[in-house]
Design an enzyme around this catalytic site. Structure first.
Site, PDB file in Angstrom:
ATOM      1  N   SER A   3      -2.205  -7.071   2.868  1.00 43.17           N
ATOM      2  CA  SER A   3      -1.625  -5.592   2.007  1.00 43.17           C
ATOM      3  C   SER A   3      -2.308  -4.179   2.642  1.00 43.17           C
ATOM      4  O   SER A   3      -3.235  -5.129   3.279  1.00 43.17           O
ATOM      5  CB  SER A   3      -1.824  -5.919   0.851  1.00 43.17           C
ATOM      6  OG  SER A   3      -1.600  -4.987   0.109  1.00 43.17           O
TER       7      SER A   3
ATOM      8  N   GLY B 106      -0.258  -2.770  -2.147  1.00 45.57           N
ATOM      9  CA  GLY B 106      -1.026  -2.568  -2.832  1.00 45.57           C
ATOM     10  C   GLY B 106       0.097  -1.661  -4.456  1.00 45.57           C
ATOM     11  O   GLY B 106       0.528   0.226  -3.659  1.00 45.57           O
TER      12      GLY B 106
ATOM     13  N   ASN C  32     -12.150   1.840   5.145  1.00 47.59           N
ATOM     14  CA  ASN C  32     -11.534   2.598   4.774  1.00 47.59           C
ATOM     15  C   ASN C  32     -11.181   2.794   2.702  1.00 47.59           C
ATOM     16  O   ASN C  32     -11.764   1.751   2.740  1.00 47.59           O
ATOM     17  CB  ASN C  32      -9.877   1.988   4.977  1.00 47.59           C
ATOM     18  CG  ASN C  32      -9.356   0.657   3.971  1.00 47.59           C
ATOM     19  OD1 ASN C  32      -9.267   1.660   2.464  1.00 47.59           O
ATOM     20  ND2 ASN C  32      -9.608  -0.589   4.009  1.00 47.59           N
TER      21      ASN C  32
ATOM     22  N   LEU D 169      -5.845   3.045  -2.747  1.00 50.01           N
ATOM     23  CA  LEU D 169      -4.744   2.629  -3.712  1.00 50.01           C
ATOM     24  C   LEU D 169      -3.445   3.144  -4.130  1.00 50.01           C
ATOM     25  O   LEU D 169      -3.034   3.709  -4.910  1.00 50.01           O
ATOM     26  CB  LEU D 169      -4.966   1.669  -5.172  1.00 50.01           C
ATOM     27  CG  LEU D 169      -5.883   0.348  -5.140  1.00 50.01           C
ATOM     28  CD1 LEU D 169      -6.372  -0.486  -6.572  1.00 50.01           C
ATOM     29  CD2 LEU D 169      -5.041  -0.852  -3.756  1.00 50.01           C
TER      30      LEU D 169
ATOM     31  N   ASN E 211      -5.066  -8.420  -6.667  1.00 53.66           N
ATOM     32  CA  ASN E 211      -5.873  -7.748  -6.497  1.00 53.66           C
ATOM     33  C   ASN E 211      -6.912  -7.910  -7.118  1.00 53.66           C
ATOM     34  O   ASN E 211      -7.274  -6.774  -7.306  1.00 53.66           O
ATOM     35  CB  ASN E 211      -5.800  -6.702  -5.083  1.00 53.66           C
ATOM     36  CG  ASN E 211      -6.911  -6.351  -4.883  1.00 53.66           C
ATOM     37  OD1 ASN E 211      -8.417  -6.552  -4.914  1.00 53.66           O
ATOM     38  ND2 ASN E 211      -7.273  -4.723  -4.223  1.00 53.66           N
TER      39      ASN E 211
ATOM     40  N   CYS F 241     -10.796  -4.725  -7.627  1.00 50.13           N
ATOM     41  CA  CYS F 241     -10.869  -3.233  -8.370  1.00 50.13           C
ATOM     42  C   CYS F 241     -11.919  -3.482  -9.099  1.00 50.13           C
ATOM     43  O   CYS F 241     -12.135  -4.375  -9.769  1.00 50.13           O
ATOM     44  CB  CYS F 241      -8.885  -3.003  -8.968  1.00 50.13           C
ATOM     45  SG  CYS F 241      -8.061  -3.266  -7.545  1.00 50.13           S
TER      46      CYS F 241
ATOM     47  N   GLY G 110      -8.663 -11.940   7.687  1.00 51.99           N
ATOM     48  CA  GLY G 110     -10.521 -11.091   8.006  1.00 51.99           C
ATOM     49  C   GLY G 110     -10.478 -11.163   9.617  1.00 51.99           C
ATOM     50  O   GLY G 110     -11.387 -11.699  10.083  1.00 51.99           O
ATOM     51  N   GLY G 111     -10.138 -10.179  10.460  1.00 51.55           N
ATOM     52  CA  GLY G 111     -10.173 -10.058  12.015  1.00 51.55           C
ATOM     53  C   GLY G 111      -9.632 -11.147  12.558  1.00 51.55           C
ATOM     54  O   GLY G 111      -9.702 -10.786  14.112  1.00 51.55           O
TER      55      GLY G 111
ATOM     56  N   THR H 237      -5.570  -5.533   9.695  1.00 52.57           N
ATOM     57  CA  THR H 237      -5.599  -4.258  10.864  1.00 52.57           C
ATOM     58  C   THR H 237      -5.736  -4.535  12.230  1.00 52.57           C
ATOM     59  O   THR H 237      -5.168  -3.135  13.105  1.00 52.57           O
ATOM     60  CB  THR H 237      -7.833  -4.265  11.189  1.00 52.57           C
ATOM     61  OG1 THR H 237      -8.144  -4.006   9.852  1.00 52.57           O
ATOM     62  CG2 THR H 237      -8.213  -2.819  11.947  1.00 52.57           C
TER      63      THR H 237
END
Length: 302
Positions: A21, A46, A69, A73, A127, A130, A243-244, A266
């Site tokens: 997302s 999101g 970043n 949202l 998520n 938040c 993640g990565g 990313t």
């Protein structure tokens, strides 16, 4: 060619490669670069109950082996999504999954209930990173009680596959995953971004408008792989790792650590075709090692 099909509860994925997302828009932005129907699942940006403007600029900063970043949202709210975005994506031949955010159990539940009625949305990703406005801004996902409150509220109003996205900014992510499982989560995805900060030393000020932001990209991968392995050993529900990830080898690490599927985030900014390249690379690895099914390497560590 190996069988790449996997299942996340009742959700069938033609391959284990999904998009994360916030890094793939609504999928439509990438239609000229990659066949969307060949991706296992697309998790759209999101979505909240009401429209959000997001944070002030600057809200993205490149870092060594990653990026920070603090977009905040930004979106036009769930009703806008249903009226304007959903008709454009509902017929894409893959799993279109909506990432849901909020600031109270009630706002999460109301957003999820609206999405529950959409036939073309087979799952949501909740998520829980938040801020909880009732707890002074503390993230719901940093305590078992906070995570439980969100999952319980959503489960009462949402009847399809619920994935819960976990925060890594905790001391014991496995306990939080178990709390989500106990309240009815069908899967957990991890990790969300790690909190970080970058400073402009010439102007002596933070590079991001709100000082800190979420770190993503290759720099976080070893942390993510470890946390996926911890969670996979602690819960019975499927785990989705992220993640990565930017190569098939990265994805295979997550699968071996215990993930049933993975998300790419990313890396989409650098190569809009990375999802298909990773899928093909996984298949080539399986063929090279004589594996007939992706399940032969999922959670295979000795």
């Amino acid at each position: 060619m190996a069988d790449l099909n996997v299942k996340i509860n009742n959700l069938h994925l033609k391959n284990p490669v999904m998009t994360a997302s916030g890094t793939f828009g609504y999928g439509l932005e990438f239609v000229d670069f990659v066949p969307l129907n060949e991706i296992g699942g697309i998790i759209v940006k999101g979505t909240t109950l009401k429209a959000r403007e997001g944070n002030d600029y600057p809200r993205m900063v490149e870092t060594p082996q990653g990026m920070l970043n603090c977009v905040g949202l930004q979106n036009k709210g769930v009703d806008y999504f249903i009226e304007h975005i959903y008709p454009e994506i509902k017929d894409i031949d893959t799993n279109m999954i909506v990432n849901v955010s909020g600031n109270s159990p009630e706002s999460y539940a109301e957003t999820a209930e609206k999405l529950d009625a959409l036939d073309g949305i087979p799952a949501i990703e909740v998520n829980i990173s938040c801020p909880n406005v009732k707890e002074g801004g503390m993230s719901f996902g940093v305590t078992c009680s906070g995570a439980s409150s969100i999952v319980k509220a959503v489960r009462q109003h949402y009847h399809k596959t619920m994935i819960v996205k976990l925060s890594p900014n905790v001391t014991d992510i496995a306990s939080i995953a178990r709390a989500c499982e106990d309240e009815g989560a069908d899967s957990v995805s991890l990790i969300n971004t790690l909190m970080g900060m970058a400073i402009d030393i010439e102007h002596r000020r933070p590079k991001l408008s709100i000082r800190t932001g979420g770190l993503s990209g290759p720099a976080v991968k070893p942390v993510a792989v470890r946390m996926v392995n911890d969670v996979a050993k602690a819960v019975k529900i499927p785990v989705i790792g992220l993640g990565g990830i930017s190569t098939a080898e990265d994805a295979i690490e997550f699968l071996m650590a215990g993930a049933t599927a993975i998300q790419i985030g990313t890396a989409n900014f650098l190569d809009p075709q990375v999802t298909i390249k990773v899928r093909d690379g996984i298949n080539e690895w399986l063929d090279r090692h004589g594996c007939k099914s992706i399940y032969e390497i999922i959670n295979c560590l000795s």
